[in-house]
Design a protein around this motif. Structure first.
Motif, short mmCIF file in Angstrom:
data_model
loop_
_atom_site.label_atom_id
_atom_site.label_comp_id
_atom_site.label_asym_id
_atom_site.label_seq_id
_atom_site.Cartn_x
_atom_site.Cartn_y
_atom_site.Cartn_z
N THR A 14 0.82 -1.21 0.00
CA THR A 14 0.00 0.00 0.00
C THR A 14 0.85 1.26 0.00
O THR A 14 0.53 2.24 -0.67
N LYS A 15 1.95 1.22 0.75
CA LYS A 15 2.82 2.40 0.84
C LYS A 15 4.26 1.96 1.04
O LYS A 15 4.55 0.86 1.51
N PRO A 34 2.94 6.54 -1.62
CA PRO A 34 1.96 5.53 -2.03
C PRO A 34 2.57 4.54 -3.03
O PRO A 34 3.37 4.91 -3.88
N THR A 35 2.19 3.28 -2.90
CA THR A 35 2.67 2.25 -3.82
C THR A 35 1.75 2.21 -5.03
O THR A 35 0.58 1.80 -4.92
N THR A 36 2.28 2.66 -6.18
CA THR A 36 1.53 2.61 -7.44
C THR A 36 2.24 1.63 -8.37
O THR A 36 2.27 0.45 -8.10
N THR A 37 2.82 2.11 -9.44
CA THR A 37 3.60 1.24 -10.32
C THR A 37 5.04 1.19 -9.82
O THR A 37 5.50 2.11 -9.13
N GLU A 40 7.10 4.41 -11.09
CA GLU A 40 6.71 5.66 -10.45
C GLU A 40 7.06 5.66 -8.97
O GLU A 40 7.64 6.63 -8.45
N THR A 41 6.74 4.59 -8.28
CA THR A 41 6.95 4.53 -6.84
C THR A 41 8.43 4.56 -6.49
O THR A 41 8.87 5.33 -5.63
N CYS A 44 10.30 7.88 -6.98
CA CYS A 44 10.09 8.81 -5.86
C CYS A 44 10.96 8.43 -4.66
O CYS A 44 11.55 9.30 -4.01
N LYS A 82 0.54 -8.66 -6.01
CA LYS A 82 0.42 -7.22 -6.21
C LYS A 82 0.51 -6.92 -7.71
O LYS A 82 1.56 -7.14 -8.33
N TRP A 85 3.79 -5.76 -10.05
CA TRP A 85 5.04 -5.87 -9.30
C TRP A 85 5.71 -7.23 -9.44
O TRP A 85 6.76 -7.46 -8.85
#
Length: 295
Positions: A14-15, A34-37, A40-41, A44, A82, A85
């Motif tokens: 989730t994060k 936040p955990t996205t792709t 992207e994640t 960051c 997930k 991932w």
């Protein structure tokens, strides 16, 4: 050599929690992403660490993971449910972006390592850490070493016996009656219609929950003989669970084990001690160990 700071990346579904600290485990700065792709994640996360100019990074991640240093996919998140991932080269991407030594292990082993290094489990060489939340994970230290073996322990999927009056079918898609399927947060919600935090006054909920967790405690004691068992995660924020689990564990053992630990079971099966920062502090230890390994 650690000149100034070390980094911690606690990678969750989730994060992501990123933190910077010193060699004594003090947290200097911490952010949540936040955990996205993966792209992207992690971009960051890596940008955060580049700004902090860290000397080493410890990563404790959701899995399953490849922890075999000799494997072609070492450092990967492998067959995770997930979305997006699967087979993410987490260590490889971090190494390329940051060019620092990197320590890597499971999220639960990270929490265990934090407790053994900086928490109430200091001084113990044989400790088991369970986390009960969306899933059930376990970290194992035996003889002062984190247990990996074929992969990493998946005791959250140990089979348990259903209570005679429990007609619940189990939440796990792999096993009908496993610990995660019967005692995870989603299992509580599905069985009783509300999240666990809204059921704090329902002692029937926690009597049933403790029945399954106590089975896991007995299996753990008999198989691994730990010096301490630590229970963390969102479900265990229901503190009334602890006396119920201890009582049922003793009853299930039925006098078969007679040690000072079992006789003082209140100090043997215990909650996590680092106010939710055990994973981050475990990452600091992974970072420190990665520098020693590199030297």
């Amino acid at each position: 050599m650690i000149k100034k700071y070390i980094g911690a990346l606690e990678a969750g579904g989730t994060k992501m929690v990123c933190a910077v600290g010193d060699i004594n485990g003090n947290i200097i700065d911490k952010v949540r992403i936040p955990t996205t792709t993966p792209d992207e994640t992690l971009r960051c996360c890596f940008d955060y660490f580049l700004e902090k100019n860290i000397d080493a990074l410890g990563i404790a991640s959701f899995g399953p993971l490849d922890l075999n240093i000799n494997s072609d996919t070492y450092g990967y998140i492998t067959t995770t449910p997930k979305p997006g991932w699967q087979f993410t080269d987490l260590v490889g991407m971090a190494s390329k972006a940051l060019d620092v030594p990197i320590g890597f292990d499971t999220d639960v082993n990270g929490s265990l390592l934090g407790e053994v290094t900086f928490g109430d489990a200091r001084g113990f060489s044989d400790v088991v850490y369970y986390t009960f939340g969306t899933g059930v994970g376990v970290g194992v230290m035996s003889g002062g070493r984190l247990v990996h073996g074929m992969m990493h322990p998946e005791a959250g999927h140990m089979l348990v016996l259903p209570r005679d009056d429990d007609r619940y079918h189990g939440h796990c898609s792999f096993h009908r009656f496993c610990l995660e399927g019967m005692a995870s947060g989603p299992a509580i919600e599905e069985r009783f219609g509300e999240k666990g935090e809204l059921l704090s006054e329902r002692m029937d909920v926690w009597e049933l929950e403790s029945f399954y967790i106590a089975q896991a405690m007995v299996n753990t004691i008999l198989m691994l003989s730990p010096q301490r068992i630590i229970l963390g995660g969102g479900v265990m924020e229901q503190r009334s669970l602890f006396p119920l689990i201890r009582e049922k564990t003793s009853a299930f053992l039925n006098g078969y084990i007679n040690t000072k630990e079992i006789s003082d079971i209140d100090s043997y099966i215990v909650p996590a001690s680092l106010n939710g920062d055990q994973g981050i502090k475990g990452c600091f230890k992974l970072a420190l160990d990665s520098v020693k390994y590199a030297e």
